[in-house]
Design a protein around this motif. Structure first.
Motif, PDB file in Angstrom:
ATOM      1  N   ALA A   1       0.724  -0.944  -0.035  1.00  0.00           N
ATOM      2  CA  ALA A   1       0.070   0.087   0.121  1.00  0.00           C
ATOM      3  C   ALA A   1       0.839   1.371  -0.094  1.00  0.00           C
ATOM      4  CB  ALA A   1      -0.861  -0.147   1.309  1.00  0.00           C
ATOM      5  N   ALA A   2       1.880   1.245   0.724  1.00  0.00           N
ATOM      6  CA  ALA A   2       2.734   2.384   0.568  1.00  0.00           C
ATOM      7  C   ALA A   2       3.587   2.591  -0.565  1.00  0.00           C
ATOM      8  CB  ALA A   2       3.842   2.229   1.812  1.00  0.00           C
ATOM      9  N   ALA A   3       3.736   1.358  -0.967  1.00  0.00           N
ATOM     10  CA  ALA A   3       4.586   1.599  -2.433  1.00  0.00           C
ATOM     11  C   ALA A   3       3.493   2.119  -3.433  1.00  0.00           C
ATOM     12  CB  ALA A   3       5.167   0.128  -2.814  1.00  0.00           C
ATOM     13  N   ASP A   4       2.323   1.648  -3.479  1.00  0.00           N
ATOM     14  CA  ASP A   4       1.180   2.237  -4.191  1.00  0.00           C
ATOM     15  C   ASP A   4       1.421   3.809  -4.254  1.00  0.00           C
ATOM     16  OD1 ASP A   4       0.732   0.020  -5.182  1.00  0.00           O
ATOM     17  OD2 ASP A   4      -1.485  -0.191  -4.612  1.00  0.00           O
ATOM     18  N   ALA A   5       1.116   4.338  -2.971  1.00  0.00           N
ATOM     19  CA  ALA A   5       1.129   5.799  -2.426  1.00  0.00           C
ATOM     20  C   ALA A   5       2.290   6.370  -3.111  1.00  0.00           C
ATOM     21  CB  ALA A   5       0.942   5.967  -1.281  1.00  0.00           C
TER      22      ALA A   5
ATOM     23  N   THR B   1      -6.815  16.205   2.484  1.00  0.00           N
ATOM     24  CA  THR B   1      -7.691  15.262   1.806  1.00  0.00           C
ATOM     25  C   THR B   1      -8.647  16.240   0.811  1.00  0.00           C
ATOM     26  OG1 THR B   1      -7.621  13.937   3.786  1.00  0.00           O
ATOM     27  CG2 THR B   1      -9.473  13.710   2.055  1.00  0.00           C
ATOM     28  N   ASN B   2      -8.995  17.345   1.387  1.00  0.00           N
ATOM     29  CA  ASN B   2      -9.639  18.280   0.632  1.00  0.00           C
ATOM     30  C   ASN B   2      -8.756  18.872  -0.467  1.00  0.00           C
ATOM     31  OD1 ASN B   2     -12.166  19.708   0.199  1.00  0.00           O
ATOM     32  ND2 ASN B   2     -11.115  21.384   0.669  1.00  0.00           N
ATOM     33  N   ALA B   3      -7.608  19.302  -0.346  1.00  0.00           N
ATOM     34  CA  ALA B   3      -6.871  19.738  -1.470  1.00  0.00           C
ATOM     35  C   ALA B   3      -6.638  18.756  -2.533  1.00  0.00           C
ATOM     36  CB  ALA B   3      -5.464  20.211  -0.976  1.00  0.00           C
ATOM     37  N   ILE B   4      -6.468  17.451  -2.130  1.00  0.00           N
ATOM     38  CA  ILE B   4      -6.159  16.683  -3.111  1.00  0.00           C
ATOM     39  C   ILE B   4      -7.314  16.148  -3.868  1.00  0.00           C
ATOM     40  CG2 ILE B   4      -5.383  14.025  -3.628  1.00  0.00           C
ATOM     41  CD1 ILE B   4      -3.859  14.318  -0.896  1.00  0.00           C
TER      42      ILE B   4
ATOM     43  N   ASP C   1      -7.088   5.738  -2.290  1.00  0.00           N
ATOM     44  CA  ASP C   1      -5.888   6.240  -2.571  1.00  0.00           C
ATOM     45  C   ASP C   1      -5.291   7.504  -1.888  1.00  0.00           C
ATOM     46  OD1 ASP C   1      -5.280   4.290  -4.617  1.00  0.00           O
ATOM     47  OD2 ASP C   1      -6.247   5.294  -6.120  1.00  0.00           O
ATOM     48  N   ILE C   2      -6.542   8.534  -1.797  1.00  0.00           N
ATOM     49  CA  ILE C   2      -6.245   9.755  -1.395  1.00  0.00           C
ATOM     50  C   ILE C   2      -5.708   9.710   0.153  1.00  0.00           C
ATOM     51  CG2 ILE C   2      -7.263  11.968  -0.783  1.00  0.00           C
ATOM     52  CD1 ILE C   2      -8.886  11.729  -3.011  1.00  0.00           C
ATOM     53  N   LYS C   3      -6.454   8.617   0.962  1.00  0.00           N
ATOM     54  CA  LYS C   3      -5.933   8.616   2.080  1.00  0.00           C
ATOM     55  C   LYS C   3      -4.662   8.011   2.232  1.00  0.00           C
ATOM     56  CE  LYS C   3      -7.673   6.237   6.343  1.00  0.00           C
ATOM     57  NZ  LYS C   3      -8.415   5.338   6.709  1.00  0.00           N
ATOM     58  N   ALA C   4      -4.189   7.181   1.627  1.00  0.00           N
ATOM     59  CA  ALA C   4      -2.900   6.915   1.382  1.00  0.00           C
ATOM     60  C   ALA C   4      -1.916   7.793   1.100  1.00  0.00           C
ATOM     61  CB  ALA C   4      -2.702   5.511   0.582  1.00  0.00           C
ATOM     62  N   LEU C   5      -2.332   8.715   0.188  1.00  0.00           N
ATOM     63  CA  LEU C   5      -1.274   9.818  -0.112  1.00  0.00           C
ATOM     64  C   LEU C   5      -0.995  10.489   1.044  1.00  0.00           C
ATOM     65  CD1 LEU C   5      -2.503  10.757  -3.637  1.00  0.00           C
ATOM     66  CD2 LEU C   5      -0.204  10.284  -3.053  1.00  0.00           C
ATOM     67  N   VAL C   6      -2.299  11.236   1.981  1.00  0.00           N
ATOM     68  CA  VAL C   6      -2.222  12.054   2.960  1.00  0.00           C
ATOM     69  C   VAL C   6      -1.009  11.149   3.699  1.00  0.00           C
ATOM     70  CG1 VAL C   6      -3.136  12.851   5.213  1.00  0.00           C
ATOM     71  CG2 VAL C   6      -4.367  12.808   2.518  1.00  0.00           C
TER      72      VAL C   6
END
Ligand code: HEC
Length: 101
Positions: free
Chosen positions: A20-24, A67-70, A88-93
């Motif tokens: 999951a981290a690698a995906d982000a 989250t909102n910005a993304i 995806d967005i959660k993982a990105l944050v």
């Protein structure tokens, strides 16, 4: 042989979190790094032009703001809500948080 399969299973299951981290990281590299730089410093041509902040030093935004910005965009950053899932967005944050030194 059986042992090998068991070991393989352990490796595959054990690395699910890492995947999951690698995906982000891959999402970040593909969609965000052009402005925010791979390391989050914002040290890119676009980043400098648009006044992107250095997220290795300063992350004054909350998770909800990030989250909102993304999702919906902020300033010159367009939203990625149509492109990325909530997961995806959660993982990105979480990934952005990990970039702070
Ligand atoms: C076209 C350039 C560009 C791209 C591509 C881009 N951003 Fe941004 N981003 C900006 C700018 C400009 C800001 C506003 C200035 C700042 O806060 O650094 C910003 C702000 C942010 C913020 C802070 C939000 C806040 O409330 O302070 C986060 C988090 C963020 N971006 C994450 C991402 C992620 C994750 C991606 C990829 C999915 C991405 N950005 C793609 C330009 C970009």
């Amino acid at each position: 042989m059986k042992r090998k399969i068991a070991l393989l299973l352990v490796t595959v299951l054990g690395s699910a979190g890492i995947a999951a981290a690698a995906d982000a990281a891959a999402t970040w590299a593909a969609n965000c790094a052009s402005c925010h730089a791979k390391d989050g410093s914002g040290n890119t041509m676009m980043g400098k032009k648009l006044g992107v902040k250095d997220y290795t030093k300063d992350q004054s935004f909350s998770d909800a703001e990030a989250t909102n910005a993304i999702k919906n965009g902020k300033d010159k950053m367009k939203g990625f809500g149509s492109k990325l899932s909530d997961a995806d967005i959660k993982a990105l944050v979480a990934y952005v948080r990990s970039l702070k030194k």
